[in-house]
Enzyme design. Sequence first.
Site, PDB file in Angstrom:
ATOM      1  CD  GLU A 255      -3.040  -0.997   0.329  1.00  3.47           C
ATOM      2  OE1 GLU A 255      -3.192   0.097  -0.264  1.00  3.47           O
ATOM      3  OE2 GLU A 255      -3.775  -1.966   0.128  1.00  3.47           O
ATOM      4  CB  CYS A 289      -1.611   7.299   1.051  1.00  6.43           C
ATOM      5  SG  CYS A 289      -3.062   6.530   1.772  1.00  6.43           S
TER       6      CYS A 289
HETATM    7  P1  NAD Z   1       8.318   5.131   4.783  1.00  3.00           P
HETATM    8  O1  NAD Z   1       8.360   4.257   3.599  1.00  3.00           O
HETATM    9  O2  NAD Z   1       9.447   6.055   4.999  1.00  3.00           O
HETATM   10  O3  NAD Z   1       8.190   4.280   6.115  1.00  3.00           O
HETATM   11  C1  NAD Z   1       7.109   3.390   6.321  1.00  3.00           C
HETATM   12  C2  NAD Z   1       7.532   2.352   7.324  1.00  3.00           C
HETATM   13  O4  NAD Z   1       8.558   1.544   6.737  1.00  3.00           O
HETATM   14  C3  NAD Z   1       8.108   2.903   8.621  1.00  3.00           C
HETATM   15  O5  NAD Z   1       7.651   2.122   9.700  1.00  3.00           O
HETATM   16  C4  NAD Z   1       9.608   2.685   8.423  1.00  3.00           C
HETATM   17  O6  NAD Z   1      10.288   2.541   9.638  1.00  3.00           O
HETATM   18  C5  NAD Z   1       9.623   1.389   7.656  1.00  3.00           C
HETATM   19  N1  NAD Z   1      10.836   1.105   6.869  1.00  3.00           N
HETATM   20  C6  NAD Z   1      11.692   1.990   6.306  1.00  3.00           C
HETATM   21  N2  NAD Z   1      12.655   1.335   5.640  1.00  3.00           N
HETATM   22  C7  NAD Z   1      12.408   0.011   5.777  1.00  3.00           C
HETATM   23  C8  NAD Z   1      13.046  -1.170   5.300  1.00  3.00           C
HETATM   24  N3  NAD Z   1      14.133  -1.110   4.533  1.00  3.00           N
HETATM   25  N4  NAD Z   1      12.510  -2.362   5.607  1.00  3.00           N
HETATM   26  C9  NAD Z   1      11.394  -2.435   6.370  1.00  3.00           C
HETATM   27  N5  NAD Z   1      10.745  -1.353   6.861  1.00  3.00           N
HETATM   28  C10 NAD Z   1      11.252  -0.140   6.555  1.00  3.00           C
HETATM   29  O7  NAD Z   1       6.943   5.919   4.708  1.00  3.00           O
HETATM   30  P2  NAD Z   1       6.415   7.016   5.709  1.00  3.00           P
HETATM   31  O8  NAD Z   1       7.168   8.277   5.428  1.00  3.00           O
HETATM   32  O9  NAD Z   1       6.366   6.489   7.088  1.00  3.00           O
HETATM   33  O10 NAD Z   1       4.894   7.158   5.228  1.00  3.00           O
HETATM   34  C11 NAD Z   1       4.512   7.985   4.196  1.00  3.00           C
HETATM   35  C12 NAD Z   1       4.284   7.182   2.937  1.00  3.00           C
HETATM   36  O11 NAD Z   1       3.326   6.153   3.185  1.00  3.00           O
HETATM   37  C13 NAD Z   1       3.678   8.025   1.833  1.00  3.00           C
HETATM   38  O12 NAD Z   1       4.284   7.686   0.616  1.00  3.00           O
HETATM   39  C14 NAD Z   1       2.220   7.607   1.838  1.00  3.00           C
HETATM   40  O13 NAD Z   1       1.554   7.815   0.617  1.00  3.00           O
HETATM   41  C15 NAD Z   1       2.323   6.165   2.184  1.00  3.00           C
HETATM   42  N6  NAD Z   1       1.050   5.664   2.715  1.00  3.00           N
HETATM   43  C16 NAD Z   1       0.307   4.794   1.960  1.00  3.00           C
HETATM   44  C17 NAD Z   1      -0.933   4.349   2.428  1.00  3.00           C
HETATM   45  C18 NAD Z   1      -1.788   3.401   1.633  1.00  3.00           C
HETATM   46  O14 NAD Z   1      -2.679   2.782   2.213  1.00  3.00           O
HETATM   47  N7  NAD Z   1      -1.574   3.266   0.339  1.00  3.00           N
HETATM   48  C19 NAD Z   1      -1.383   4.769   3.678  1.00  3.00           C
HETATM   49  C20 NAD Z   1      -0.594   5.642   4.422  1.00  3.00           C
HETATM   50  C21 NAD Z   1       0.630   6.073   3.938  1.00  3.00           C
END
Ligand code: NAD
Length: 483
Positions: A255, A289
């Site tokens: 997602e 998002c």
């Molecule tokens: P991010 O990708 O920076 O982090 C998301 C999560 O992934 C965090 O818990 C982070 O610690 C973890 N993470 C980071 N690197 C990782 C790795 N290598 N392996 C495993 N886990 C890892 O995103 P963010 O800044 O926290 O959130 C914002 C993003 O999320 C935006 O792009 C937004 O559109 C998206 N989002 C999507 C939805 C959806 O349902 N489609 C919902 C909410 C947010």
Amino acid sequence: MSPFIADGLARNFIAGEWAEGDGGAVIAVADPGSEEHIADCAQAGEQNLARALDAARATFERGDLADMKPAARARLMMRIAGEIRGIAAEGADILCRESGKTLAAAQDEFEEAAQYFEYYGGVADKIEGKSIPLGPDYADYTVYEPYGVSAQIVPWNFPVSIAARSLAPALAAGNSVIVKSPELDPIALAMLGLAFERADLPAGAVSILNGIGRDIGAKLVQSAQVDQIVFTGSVSTGQSILRDAAGPVTPSLMELGGKSAAVVFEDCDLDTLIASIRSGIFFNAGQVCSAMSRVLVHRSVYEQVVERAAEMAGGLSVGHGLGNPDHTPVISAGQLQTVEEITSTARQHGARVATGGARLQRQGYFMAPTILADVDPASPVAQEEIFGPVACMTPFDTEAEAVAMANGTEFGLVAGIFTRDLVRAHRVARRLRAGQVFVNEWFAGGISTPFGGVGKSGFGREKGLEALYNYVRTKNIAISLKG
Ligand code: NAD
């Protein structure tokens, strides 16, 4: 204050216990509205992770949840919903302070989390297979089986409701789950452990680990003990996790981000549209998002829409989330800088700032509610996810041009149509490249409507009955009766 954070340190919830961290320095959690330190969070390290994985596996293999009578599992889900409501007042206060969102939005997150457990609790005893006719010599049927251990990575914009969105269907289907909380606002999510404890969820069925994504998050998704990955977050992290999943071929649900467009026709109700722009791009400071980050408007009403949207945005009240203002800060200094930079680059590409355009000079990470007009659809601000309170407006002349523009990014999460002509609405909805299309109300839908992306917005669906089938796999059993 609850025991898990009594001394200002939020702990990891592992196998039914609150565990100290073994992952190095604590994570300092700050209030984006005041920039003040709120509390610290214990970081899970390799031993914590190993304990969570072993407990999740043992719980699953023993069938503590998976072999529970489905009706009993349904009742357990309902108890969890009740316990989430029991911690909601305290949890919402923490969530408001650590994420910067309004107290009302934080309360809604806990309520939504409870509703996810009720919704999937209601179907926990209705995951029915099929009988397939093969003639008199065979009996053939399918059963839906849980994957086993589901690793779930959660972002910071809605940590509590997004965690519940994936936890509830996974548990309803009998999986064990390990959640990795977001590093910027981990505390309210960790607090869900209290609800699991109080509802008597089998220990090990859920663990919540705090820590840095590229460290403990990566180790979790790379583990051979994980049977499924559920990731909600940015495209680049999703791509990295997919590379990790490719080796062991771990089934994954992605997602990811969005750059969603509203297509506004000349016959729409302008008051309805302005109300939708207000929630679509300014709710949660645009850190959604499925935000309405692009607004494509028929040229005949374009200037009117720009003017009214700018007036609305300029009139929003601004303040700390605890006061429930219209507009709140973004999550961090880094996020503020990113949003401000992409907005100023937009000007270099010819965009006109109708209102806002820069940070607000006050304590906290506040970006002014911003409306950019005359945005070139090919420019970075129209192509990249901003994740802030910035709407990009562009005029169009024909329906075909509007659809091409709406579909003209690498993303495809949601889209919107504003018109009184429902024949046109149906026609355009079918042509929009998105997982969900809103007509005449942005964010219409709810926990029972499937949600997910196309293209770089990801794959798989959350919410609704459809999501349940992401948390089970189909087994077919074919029996010869020939003797
Ligand atoms: P991010 O990708 O920076 O982090 C998301 C999560 O992934 C965090 O818990 C982070 O610690 C973890 N993470 C980071 N690197 C990782 C790795 N290598 N392996 C495993 N886990 C890892 O995103 P963010 O800044 O926290 O959130 C914002 C993003 O999320 C935006 O792009 C937004 O559109 C998206 N989002 C999507 C939805 C959806 O349902 N489609 C919902 C909410 C947010």
